[in-house]
Design a protein around this motif. Structure first.
Motif, PDB file in Angstrom:
ATOM      1  N   ILE A 353      34.987  47.011  42.369  1.00 59.99           N
ATOM      2  CA  ILE A 353      35.818  45.869  42.781  1.00 59.99           C
ATOM      3  C   ILE A 353      37.208  46.354  43.192  1.00 59.99           C
ATOM      4  O   ILE A 353      37.776  45.897  44.193  1.00 59.99           O
ATOM      5  N   LYS A 356      37.112  47.983  46.556  1.00 59.29           N
ATOM      6  CA  LYS A 356      36.944  47.015  47.640  1.00 59.29           C
ATOM      7  C   LYS A 356      38.209  46.219  47.905  1.00 59.29           C
ATOM      8  O   LYS A 356      38.588  45.999  49.071  1.00 59.29           O
ATOM      9  N   ASN A 357      38.882  45.790  46.829  1.00 59.30           N
ATOM     10  CA  ASN A 357      40.009  44.865  46.978  1.00 59.30           C
ATOM     11  C   ASN A 357      41.376  45.502  46.746  1.00 59.30           C
ATOM     12  O   ASN A 357      42.397  44.845  46.940  1.00 59.30           O
ATOM     13  N   LYS A 359      42.593  46.086  43.967  1.00 55.36           N
ATOM     14  CA  LYS A 359      42.941  45.717  42.601  1.00 55.36           C
ATOM     15  C   LYS A 359      41.759  44.964  42.000  1.00 55.36           C
ATOM     16  O   LYS A 359      40.832  44.559  42.715  1.00 55.36           O
ATOM     17  N   GLU A 361      39.852  41.900  40.671  1.00 59.11           N
ATOM     18  CA  GLU A 361      39.819  40.442  40.739  1.00 59.11           C
ATOM     19  C   GLU A 361      38.671  39.957  39.873  1.00 59.11           C
ATOM     20  O   GLU A 361      37.562  40.486  39.946  1.00 59.11           O
ATOM     21  N   ASP A 363      35.594  38.777  38.285  1.00 60.68           N
ATOM     22  CA  ASP A 363      34.271  38.548  38.867  1.00 60.68           C
ATOM     23  C   ASP A 363      33.412  37.639  37.999  1.00 60.68           C
ATOM     24  O   ASP A 363      32.213  37.472  38.255  1.00 60.68           O
TER      25      ASP A 363
END
Length: 446
Positions: A353, A356-357, A359, A361, A363
């Motif tokens: 995660i 991908k982001n 940071k 987030e 889920d």
């Protein structure tokens, strides 16, 4: 043509090491998702323990057959790869057996590498038989279905192939030296001693030097590329313990077996209650910020400490912990190995995660319930058998205890039997539902 090969080799080497460094940075980042814990004390004792347990394999030999085979494979694989240094130098500068100037000592080195390669191959074959034919119980657990089982076999196949490539490379090289081939032959005579690969020479009998060079170069390239691939595969495999076992043992607990850590916040509260001069209603000292109340226990990987997350990455999935667990032996769902595997899976999920982001987030998932079931946690008897059994100092019990603390102190979600016992302790000073004044009534009975 030689310069092209050297350039390609440098590109492959840089790419392999670069990807490896990237993967190691990911591991470090993911481990740092946990809480900091100070294990900087007693460095001498920690180094001694690391030398004994991680390097000396002292806990492996408690199961003699598996332990002895593991030592052969581990030591052999590491020592054989010392030759990788020579391969790297030869690959960069286009030389051939650059360390052959050491003369007789070089012959001893190559001979020992070959003998160890044979022993590693035999050991790996036995490991494969134990895992896939003998049906040893600890290799048949539910958590080893699918990828974990395949991963273990992939590594075994990979090590077999690397040893075959190593011996094939040496056999072709030996034959080329005897044939006086350019770049291979030396005026000083045969470079190296080949006590194992010499028995492969009949397979090469009658081949031209050109064919032998193709065989030798193919085995050479596949061997070094295989090692670079293996280095990067470690991140996705249980064999990351090859690297992490050393820091993991160094950072393991030095306290007596079975000693449990107290929560600092709870300890302070108890000390406050026991201090007759303390004012429990006093305001915080000037400049002292109480901050947000600390969360009790752990429900996700962010609540665990960094050593616990390192434990998860270091787990070898050998199953010694589970095979020693009395709860597991009596049919309970608890498997200490699964606790560590689930923790690593959750850390990896959080890491993806972040990748991908940028940071994390939320889920909607947590380690508790989504990975580790409450039934598993409460099945633990806290006997410490799993910690004692682990050959590299992993502590599944600490994770179980932290998650239990969360259930009891944050959710008041203890099993009914335990809740009754704790209520009795609070009211009666004992886990039984009897008034303290009646505790000695049994002595008056005739």
């Amino acid at each position: 043509m030689q310069i092209v090969a050297q350039i390609l080799f440098v590109i492959a080497l840089v790419a392999g090491i670069g990807f490896f460094a990237m993967n190691i940075r990911r591991v470090i980042r993911n481990v740092k998702l946990g809480k900091e814990v100070d294990r900087s004390d007693n460095s001498g004792q920690r180094f001694a323990k690391m030398a004994k347990v991680a390097i000396g394999q002292s806990k492996m030999v408690k199961r003699p057959i598996a332990g002895f085979l593991h030592i052969i494979v581990y030591v052999g694989f590491i020592i054989i790869n010392i030759e990788v240094l020579e391969i790297i130098i030869d690959g960069i500068f286009g030389t051939h057996r650059i360390f052959s100037f050491m003369g007789g000592f070089y012959d001893i080195l190559i001979a020992s590498f070959e003998i160890l390669a044979l022993l590693v191959f035999v050991g790996v074959v036995i490991f494969w038989i134990r895992r896939n034919v003998n049906h040893i119980r600890r290799f048949l657990s539910r958590e080893l279905k699918g990828w974990p089982k395949n991963d273990a076999n992939y590594i075994l196949y990979f090590e077999m192939v690397l040893m075959i490539l190593f011996l094939t490379m040496n056999a072709a090289d030996y034959q080329l030296q005897m044939n006086g081939a350019d770049h291979y032959a030396s005026e000083a005579g045969i470079m190296g001693s080949f006590p194992v690969s010499q028995y492969l020479l009949p397979l090469l009998d009658g081949l031209s030097n050109a064919s032998l060079i193709i065989i030798e170069r193919t085995a050479w390239w596949l061997h070094i590329l295989g090692i670079l691939f293996f280095l990067n595969y470690l991140y996705y495999s249980k064999h990351l313990h090859i690297l992490l076992a050393f820091p993991n043992v160094y950072l393991s607990k030095l306290t007596v077996q079975g000693k449990m850590d107290n929560l600092e916040s709870v300890r302070k509260e108890v000390e406050l209650m026991m201090d007759p001069n303390a004012d429990p209603f006093a305001a915080p000292a000037e400049g002292e910020d109480e901050g947000e109340p600390e969360k009790f226990g752990a429900s996700d990987i962010f609540d665990l400490n960094q050593v616990q997350l390192l434990n998860a990455y270091t787990c070898t999935e050998c199953g010694r912990c589970t095979s020693e667990c009395p709860a597991n032996q009596t049919g309970k769902k608890l498997s200490p190995r699964k606790i560590m595997m689930d923790t690593r899976d959750r850390v990896e999920e959080v890491g993806e995660i972040i990748n991908k982001n940028g940071k994390f987030e939320d889920d909607g998932k947590k380690l508790l319930d989504d990975y580790i079931l409450r039934e598993e946690l409460w099945a633990c008897t806290t006997c410490n058998a799993c910690v004692e059994a682990c050959p590299i100092g992993i502590d599944p019990l600490s994770i179980i205890l932290d998650m239990r603390r969360y259930l009891v102190m944050e959710e008041s979600a203890a099993p009914n039997e335990l809740a009754i016992a704790m209520t009795n302790i609070e009211n009666n000073g004992a886990p039984w539902p009897y008034n303290q004044m009646d505790r000695l009534n049994w002595a008056k009975e005739k």
